[in-house]
Design a protein around this motif. Structure first.
Motif, PDB file in Angstrom:
ATOM      1  N   CYS A  30      52.150  11.744 125.196  1.00 32.93           N
ATOM      2  CA  CYS A  30      53.042  11.113 124.223  1.00 32.93           C
ATOM      3  C   CYS A  30      54.108  12.132 123.850  1.00 32.93           C
ATOM      4  CB  CYS A  30      52.265  10.672 122.974  1.00 32.93           C
ATOM      5  SG  CYS A  30      53.328  10.100 121.628  1.00 32.93           S
ATOM      6  N   ILE A  32      56.257  12.140 121.414  1.00 33.11           N
ATOM      7  CA  ILE A  32      56.287  12.435 119.979  1.00 33.11           C
ATOM      8  C   ILE A  32      55.233  13.478 119.627  1.00 33.11           C
ATOM      9  CG2 ILE A  32      55.809  11.444 117.686  1.00 33.11           C
ATOM     10  CD1 ILE A  32      57.144   8.851 118.704  1.00 33.11           C
ATOM     11  N   LEU A  33      54.066  13.402 120.272  1.00 31.15           N
ATOM     12  CA  LEU A  33      52.955  14.312 119.961  1.00 31.15           C
ATOM     13  C   LEU A  33      52.972  15.609 120.778  1.00 31.15           C
ATOM     14  CD1 LEU A  33      50.027  11.730 119.662  1.00 31.15           C
ATOM     15  CD2 LEU A  33      51.490  12.650 117.845  1.00 31.15           C
ATOM     16  N   LEU A  72      44.380  11.116 120.409  1.00 33.01           N
ATOM     17  CA  LEU A  72      45.837  11.221 120.280  1.00 33.01           C
ATOM     18  C   LEU A  72      46.471  10.265 121.274  1.00 33.01           C
ATOM     19  CD1 LEU A  72      44.568  14.431 120.264  1.00 33.01           C
ATOM     20  CD2 LEU A  72      46.806  14.685 119.248  1.00 33.01           C
ATOM     21  N   GLN A  74      50.138   7.346 121.924  1.00 37.37           N
ATOM     22  CA  GLN A  74      51.368   6.674 121.499  1.00 37.37           C
ATOM     23  C   GLN A  74      50.992   5.275 121.025  1.00 37.37           C
ATOM     24  OE1 GLN A  74      54.890   7.190 124.046  1.00 37.37           O
ATOM     25  NE2 GLN A  74      54.939   4.962 124.143  1.00 37.37           N
ATOM     26  N   ASN A  75      51.791   4.669 120.168  1.00 38.25           N
ATOM     27  CA  ASN A  75      51.437   3.349 119.655  1.00 38.25           C
ATOM     28  C   ASN A  75      51.425   2.265 120.735  1.00 38.25           C
ATOM     29  OD1 ASN A  75      54.258   3.416 119.718  1.00 38.25           O
ATOM     30  ND2 ASN A  75      54.498   2.287 117.817  1.00 38.25           N
ATOM     31  N   GLY A 101      51.451   8.422 117.733  1.00 33.90           N
ATOM     32  CA  GLY A 101      52.900   8.613 117.739  1.00 33.90           C
ATOM     33  C   GLY A 101      53.574   7.258 117.633  1.00 33.90           C
ATOM     34  N   ARG A 103      56.372   5.244 118.303  1.00 36.98           N
ATOM     35  CA  ARG A 103      57.604   4.838 118.997  1.00 36.98           C
ATOM     36  C   ARG A 103      58.100   3.535 118.382  1.00 36.98           C
ATOM     37  NH1 ARG A 103      58.996   6.787 124.112  1.00 36.98           N
ATOM     38  NH2 ARG A 103      60.925   5.776 123.488  1.00 36.98           N
ATOM     39  N   VAL A 161      52.221   9.116 113.155  1.00 39.04           N
ATOM     40  CA  VAL A 161      53.188  10.207 113.254  1.00 39.04           C
ATOM     41  C   VAL A 161      54.585   9.647 113.483  1.00 39.04           C
ATOM     42  CG1 VAL A 161      53.802  12.332 114.474  1.00 39.04           C
ATOM     43  CG2 VAL A 161      51.384  11.680 114.243  1.00 39.04           C
ATOM     44  N   PRO A 163      58.458   9.623 114.484  1.00 42.28           N
ATOM     45  CA  PRO A 163      59.111  10.399 115.535  1.00 42.28           C
ATOM     46  C   PRO A 163      59.753  11.703 115.039  1.00 42.28           C
ATOM     47  CG  PRO A 163      59.673   8.095 115.773  1.00 42.28           C
ATOM     48  CD  PRO A 163      58.919   8.232 114.473  1.00 42.28           C
ATOM     49  N   TRP A 168      61.113  14.795 117.487  1.00 41.13           N
ATOM     50  CA  TRP A 168      61.380  13.940 118.654  1.00 41.13           C
ATOM     51  C   TRP A 168      62.690  13.192 118.454  1.00 41.13           C
ATOM     52  CZ3 TRP A 168      62.364   8.903 119.776  1.00 41.13           C
ATOM     53  CH2 TRP A 168      62.222   8.539 121.125  1.00 41.13           C
TER      54      TRP A 168
END
Length: 170
Positions: A30, A32-33, A72, A74-75, A101, A103, A161, A163, A168
């Motif tokens: 991800c 963002i992460l 962990l 991403q959405n 994360g 997005r 989280v 962005p 990010w």
């Protein structure tokens, strides 16, 4: 108090997670992460997975063995994992912390991510999984909140989280 940098936020969050009773860390890529992954790369028990539902499955096994794992993702992976969350994590109240994360929110207005940006909270609410949006001024307290739920009360929880937290940009 000086303004925290993006690297400060990743470092503070990583330290708070490593000092908590939460482990292992299981994740999928991800952007963002990425800064958090860099901070956790030497953490014991960091395991990369190709799919989010697989990460949820491994975390469920860890939880059944008495651990308090962190996933962990991403959405978009949260959406892909709805069945694993709805049929395993939520009904059996498995102690798993999701770090997601987000997005399709904030500075990320990409069309392909907007729907998941709107649905992520709804998925968690419908699953009965409490969540918090990470705030740079409250990172340690938010990890404490999640640790109390996951390791203390043996329930799932999520930290979302935004962005911009780690810098990010689309």
């Amino acid at each position: 108090m000086p303004v925290k940098t993006n690297n400060d936020c990743a470092s503070i969050l990583s330290s708070a997670l490593r000092e908590s009773e939460l482990s292992p860390f299981i994740g999928t890529p991800c952007g963002i992460l990425a800064p958090l992954y860099r901070q956790l790369q030497n953490a014991p028990g960091l395991l990369g997975m190709p799919r989010e539902d697989s990460a949820i499955g491994v975390a469920a096994g860890c939880a059944m063995a008495g651990r308090s794992p962190v996933v962990l993702m991403q959405n978009s992976g949260l959406g892909q994992s709805v069945n694993a969350l709805a049929s395993l994590i939520a009904p059996y109240r498995l102690p798993v912390l999701l770090i997601v994360g987000m997005r399709g929110t904030g500075p990320d207005a990409t069309q392909e991510n907007e729907v998941m940006g709107r649905l992520s909270e709804t998925i968690l609410e419908a699953s009965g999984i409490p969540y918090r949006h990470l705030d740079p001024d409250d990172l340690t307290d938010q990890v404490t909140w999640s640790r109390d739920l996951v390791a203390g009360r043996r329930k799932p929880a999520a930290l979302l989280v935004p962005p911009a937290l780690f810098g990010w940009r689309p």
